[in-house]
Design an enzyme around this catalytic site. Structure first.
Site, short mmCIF file in Angstrom:
data_model
loop_
_atom_site.label_atom_id
_atom_site.label_comp_id
_atom_site.label_asym_id
_atom_site.label_seq_id
_atom_site.Cartn_x
_atom_site.Cartn_y
_atom_site.Cartn_z
N HIS A 38 0.83 -1.20 0.00
CA HIS A 38 0.00 0.00 0.00
C HIS A 38 0.87 1.25 0.00
O HIS A 38 1.93 1.27 0.61
CB HIS A 38 -0.89 0.03 1.24
CG HIS A 38 -2.21 -0.65 1.05
ND1 HIS A 38 -3.41 -0.07 1.38
CD2 HIS A 38 -2.51 -1.87 0.55
CE1 HIS A 38 -4.40 -0.91 1.10
NE2 HIS A 38 -3.87 -2.00 0.61
N GLU A 105 -6.45 -0.64 -6.36
CA GLU A 105 -7.38 0.17 -5.57
C GLU A 105 -7.02 1.63 -5.75
O GLU A 105 -5.84 2.00 -5.76
CB GLU A 105 -7.29 -0.22 -4.09
CG GLU A 105 -7.68 -1.66 -3.82
CD GLU A 105 -7.00 -2.22 -2.58
OE1 GLU A 105 -5.91 -1.73 -2.21
OE2 GLU A 105 -7.54 -3.16 -1.99
N ASN A 108 -4.33 3.63 -3.69
CA ASN A 108 -2.91 3.49 -3.98
C ASN A 108 -2.53 4.02 -5.36
O ASN A 108 -1.38 4.40 -5.58
CB ASN A 108 -2.51 2.01 -3.90
CG ASN A 108 -2.74 1.43 -2.53
OD1 ASN A 108 -2.33 2.01 -1.53
ND2 ASN A 108 -3.41 0.29 -2.47
#
Length: 321
Positions: A38, A105, A108
């Site tokens: 992340h 996602e 990120n």
């Protein structure tokens, strides 16, 4: 026999502390590890997010465990850059590394400033990227012009054998389509019937390799303490797909779950102060057809979880039944 691994959460623990945790997990009897990849935490309370690739080199040198990482090519990471990282880790630590590949996602990926594509386009971009990375790891010079663009790329330092590519999937539809390219599957804990559909879709479509489950759990000396930890650190789990893929900032996650009750969080996190209850609940999940399970204690403090689970949970889950 089920392999039981430790999940290293970069979003919650500073990199040096996470390195100590994974060393302790190996000493306690965990058989493998995996980490998140992340750029940002899920919420402001977590407040960490170390660089996974830098950390993986140190963690694999500091332990003898096999390691996995869930990552997404195509936007924040160009597939050529990821292929080089895969090759380097596999060359240094043969047979100990696997990437799990997903479509990403927004939290990120938004930092590139590029538009966040709709899910079908993200999936297509992921498949293109996988093809590019497979060819690079086979030693080819690669050019490609599609949803990702590559110009005469080559990875020069190659391992003897490329690492296996696992598919990260939470739906049966995604698991079914991944069977065409994946060397295994990883998913997250959800309703047992949903998990059966994911496993069945992957296997029915010819999916090969191990099937892996990641479980978010909370353990403490009392139930109230375990519930408080889950509520403090992992209420973001109440934001499920597809919304969780499209939220860009930790503050937005926090706003979505600001008024969530602790009991709601316990619906997504396994909460118990009793190691035997954790064994039973985890064994029920594993019995659905999982070869490997990675345990993520959602608290920022890991030592008690590692020690107790190493002694009282991991041995029961790894029994050859």
């Amino acid at each position: 026999m089920t392999l039981v691994g430790f999940h290293a959460s970069h979003e919650q623990i500073p990199p040096a502390g996470l390195l100590r945790a994974v060393q302790r997990a190996e000493q306690a009897g965990f058989q493998a590890a995996m980490c998140s990849d992340h750029l940002a935490p899920w919420g402001l309370r977590q407040a960490e997010s170390g660089h996974a690739w830098t950390w993986l080199g140190a963690a694999m040198q500091a332990t003898s465990l096999p390691f996995g990482v869930v990552t997404a090519p195509g936007q924040r990471y160009h597939p050529v850059v990821l292929a080089q990282a895969f090759a380097t880790l596999e060359s240094m630590f043969p047979g100990r590394f696997w990437p799990a590949i997903g479509s990403g996602e927004a939290m990120n990926e938004h930092v590139t400033g590029d538009p966040w594509p709709p899910k079908p386009e993200r999936d297509a971009r992921m498949v293109e990227s996988i093809g590019v990375m497979r060819r690079l790891l086979a030693g080819d010079e690669v050019s490609h012009d599609g949803l990702v663009r590559v110009h005469r790329a080559r990875v020069w330092s190659l391992p003897e054998t490329p690492p296996p590519f696992l598919a990260a999937a939470v739906s049966a539809e995604k698991a079914r389509s991944a069977a065409a390219w994946a060397d295994g599957l990883i998913t997250v804990k959800q309703d047992p019937e949903a998990l059966r559909r994911v496993i069945g879709a992957y296997r029915d479509a010819g999916g090969r390799g191990p099937i892996t489950l990641q479980v978010h759990l909370s353990y403490a000396p009392t139930y109230d303490e375990a519930l408080a930890i889950a509520h403090e650190q992992w209420r973001n789990g109440l934001v499920g797909p597809p919304d969780c893929w499209d939220i860009a900032l930790p503050e937005e996650f926090d706003a979505r779950v600001a008024h969530a009750a602790p009991e709601e969080v316990a619906e997504t996190v396994l909460v118990s102060a009793d190691p035997a209850e954790h064994v039973d609940r985890l064994a029920d999940l594993v019995s659905l057809g999982f070869d490997r399970v990675f345990l993520h204690h959602v608290g920022a403090e890991q030592d008690a979880f590692i020690d107790v689970f190493g002694e009282r949970v991991v041995p029961h889950l790894t029994e050859d039944t």
